[in-house]
Design a protein around this motif. Structure first.
Motif, short mmCIF file in Angstrom:
data_model
loop_
_atom_site.label_atom_id
_atom_site.label_comp_id
_atom_site.label_asym_id
_atom_site.label_seq_id
_atom_site.Cartn_x
_atom_site.Cartn_y
_atom_site.Cartn_z
N GLN A 186 67.09 10.99 -32.18
CA GLN A 186 66.49 10.92 -33.23
C GLN A 186 66.07 8.78 -33.28
O GLN A 186 64.73 8.40 -34.45
CB GLN A 186 67.10 11.68 -34.62
CG GLN A 186 67.88 12.59 -34.63
CD GLN A 186 66.13 13.81 -33.65
OE1 GLN A 186 65.13 14.08 -33.95
NE2 GLN A 186 66.78 14.23 -32.51
N GLN A 187 67.26 8.72 -33.52
CA GLN A 187 67.35 7.18 -33.71
C GLN A 187 67.98 5.86 -32.67
O GLN A 187 68.84 6.41 -33.58
CB GLN A 187 67.97 7.07 -35.08
CG GLN A 187 67.85 7.32 -36.26
CD GLN A 187 68.54 7.76 -37.66
OE1 GLN A 187 69.03 6.44 -37.81
NE2 GLN A 187 69.34 8.68 -37.73
N THR A 201 67.94 3.21 -32.33
CA THR A 201 68.13 1.98 -33.00
C THR A 201 69.73 1.94 -33.23
O THR A 201 69.77 0.61 -32.99
CB THR A 201 67.27 1.44 -33.54
OG1 THR A 201 67.30 3.11 -34.56
CG2 THR A 201 65.62 0.92 -33.70
N LEU A 202 70.58 2.63 -33.03
CA LEU A 202 71.86 3.26 -33.77
C LEU A 202 72.34 2.64 -32.93
O LEU A 202 73.43 1.93 -33.26
CB LEU A 202 71.67 4.76 -34.00
CG LEU A 202 71.98 5.63 -35.25
CD1 LEU A 202 72.13 7.13 -34.64
CD2 LEU A 202 72.81 4.03 -36.44
N GLU A 223 77.86 2.71 -37.44
CA GLU A 223 77.52 1.29 -37.71
C GLU A 223 79.21 0.66 -37.58
O GLU A 223 78.86 -0.28 -37.10
CB GLU A 223 76.20 1.41 -39.50
CG GLU A 223 74.46 2.28 -39.18
CD GLU A 223 73.63 0.88 -38.20
OE1 GLU A 223 74.68 0.12 -37.43
OE2 GLU A 223 72.72 1.54 -38.06
N GLN A 253 75.78 8.56 -38.43
CA GLN A 253 75.42 6.92 -38.70
C GLN A 253 75.61 5.92 -38.99
O GLN A 253 76.01 5.10 -38.87
CB GLN A 253 73.58 7.67 -39.37
CG GLN A 253 72.85 6.24 -39.26
CD GLN A 253 72.16 6.58 -39.37
OE1 GLN A 253 71.03 7.49 -40.18
NE2 GLN A 253 70.81 5.95 -40.65
N GLN A 275 70.61 0.66 -29.85
CA GLN A 275 70.49 -0.18 -29.54
C GLN A 275 70.98 -1.83 -28.84
O GLN A 275 70.92 -2.80 -30.27
CB GLN A 275 69.04 -0.81 -30.14
CG GLN A 275 67.97 -1.73 -29.66
CD GLN A 275 67.45 -0.62 -27.67
OE1 GLN A 275 66.72 0.15 -28.64
NE2 GLN A 275 66.82 -2.19 -27.57
#
Lengths: 330, 330
Positions: free
Chosen positions: A173-174, A176-177, A152, A148, A179
């Motif tokens: 799971q995420q 937005t990682l 980023e 993660q 998005q």
């Protein structure tokens, strides 16, 4: 309204053909769709004696853990065989000597289970042109936490990021990682696509039109490129849909997806370098994805001709050079 | 009364031949016995572009310890070369990096000497179609204790289990481990067969008829499939006896049994998937065993033609693709 393009074979290259390939008429014709491969040729950088090592691509692969060592090797060596100059693997400490043993061509960093994993990878990011996240990553919580952070940090450098396998598990799971990160390319198989779709829309795929579903997922994720692998590979950036149905074979040995993700790392870098002026229609990453899908299928076809049902991914990787020439250089 | 079938060569395939192969008349004719190979063809699943990775077989091999690392590799890579999509090895911690280094195609789990070995393997069982237990297992008491638990867990999932080498040593200590499990296939050589026979009957083999002895052992174990490897391979499920005497060679290098057990894992899965309707007579697992014996012998013959006395199992594995085509696809 999405433009759906289909591709099957490679015609002779010419300026006129390139111009015709994405005309309004072409968009509905199978034969003109075939010309998409011509556009891939336009993003392949010329080889030149005046270039320095690294200029044609420095690719990083994030993956390799207790169970999986083959997958990151397949991705990293495929990147080299497509034409990258340097290929790095960032994996766990115990996976590193094994991955190194597969090939002296790779630069392998045993850092992924270090408490300083993010910093260890981050310091290499300025030297990398593309990152492939997921081959042989596994689902260890600590590793996924580090990945993660790596995602980023990679987004901050602006490089293209191909996400496959358990990298997609993390994204599910995420979401937005990734998005809105336009240089992200997700390469889900059937199961992974369903998982992503459900994570984003809260329910199973509701359309029978594969193209529509891929387009919709891409749009919902803010126009990241989505490559749904399958009997046909369906690719969308939320604006256009490309379909690659080049003949491969019925052989589905493990590791083919790693060949695709590694190749795509290189092609994504090249496509962004070439820019939209040279892609004559589709976005650079859409075209890169189309190129990687075509190449994987061509390798599969060539290897299958020689080895039949006993074909493995190693046999396919041995075909990359000839397949690339066949598709994009002759 | 057992039906004894013998096979030597591959005739042309036809519906009529298939129907004749297991007619009462055929049962006593060498030429008609030869047609058994035709029936093996009927269990081989067609390759199709619409299949997903894993659908043609996910095989697990339990073995690999301090001394032995080659055997589980031979079994697992043979499964892939026969046509499985994914091949897992469950071995001890120190054996794992070595087995991984033999091939990036394998998924290797360093869990067999863990105190949680049974749970570690058990969590993968729902994803496996067949288990091969024994190649390179050794006789360490703790390992054998874990394998006992793995066998129990595997039986509970209902997958076919091929047991070879020191897996057979374990079964000889506790025949109840496989008693009545119809999806168990034991592949003893001469010595291992004698040990099993003695464990079950409390005395040495008392029949001069090899077929009778194999039939009797199978029946006593509740109709598990028994494959006695030797100059002729004799196979029985307690009802029928198949004999495979396809020409191989006089070369008996170590590892040939691993090629057989790995291949048999895949063929057993395919045979059960095809079901008795498609096997036209013999039980699916009987036919799978016949197929694996024929394939091993054919690989031996082909490798021996090229390499003579210096033939090793690696040479035989290189022949799997061509041998499979020759036997079951042309």
């Amino acid at each position: 309204m999405a433009v759906v393009l289909r591709c099957r074979a490679i015609p002779a290259c010419s300026r006129r053909a390139l111009q015709r390939a994405f005309s309004p008429r072409a968009a509905s014709s199978v034969h003109d769709m075939d010309r998409t491969s011509l556009l891939v040729r336009a993003i392949v950088p010329p080889l030149s004696a005046s270039k320095h090592k690294g200029q044609d691509g420095r690719i990083g692969v994030v993956g390799g853990c207790q169970e999986y060592t083959g997958a990151p090797y397949f991705a990293a060596i495929s990147a080299l065989k497509v034409g990258a100059d340097l290929s790095h693997v960032f994996c766990t400490r115990e996976a590193a000597p094994v991955i190194k043993s597969y090939s002296p061509e790779l630069i392998v960093h045993p850092v992924l289970d270090s408490p300083a994993a993010v910093q260890e990878v981050q310091k290499w990011l300025p030297r990398l042109h593309a990152l492939v996240v997921g081959p042989g990553l596994g689902r260890d919580e600590q590793l996924l936490g580090s990945v993660q952070g790596i995602l980023e940090a990679s987004k901050a450098t602006g490089i293209p990021i191909v996400i496959d396998a358990d990298g997609l598990w993390l994204v599910a799971q995420q979401p937005t990682l990734v998005q809105g990160y336009h240089k992200a390319i997700l390469t889900p198989n059937h199961v992974e696509f369903g998982r992503l779709y459900e994570a984003v829309f809260g329910g199973p795929v509701d359309s029978e039109d594969q193209g529509d579903a891929v387009l919709k997922l891409s749009q919902a994720l803010g126009n990241v490129t989505v490559v749904q692998k399958g009997a046909r590979d369906v690719i969308s950036d939320g604006q256009q849909v490309l379909v690659c149905s080049r003949e491969g074979s019925g052989r589905r040995c493990g590791g083919q997806g790693d060949l695709l993700s590694g190749s795509l790392g290189v092609l994504a870098h090249w496509a962004l370098l070439a820019g939209p002026e040279r892609t004559h229609g589709p976005s650079p990453l859409l075209l890169a994805a189309f190129g990687a899908c075509s190449l994987t299928r061509q390798c599969n076809q060539q290897a299958f001709r020689k080895h039949g049902r006993s074909t493995t991914t190693t046999d396919m990787i041995a075909e990359i050079g000839a397949a690339f020439r066949e598709l994009f250089e002759t």
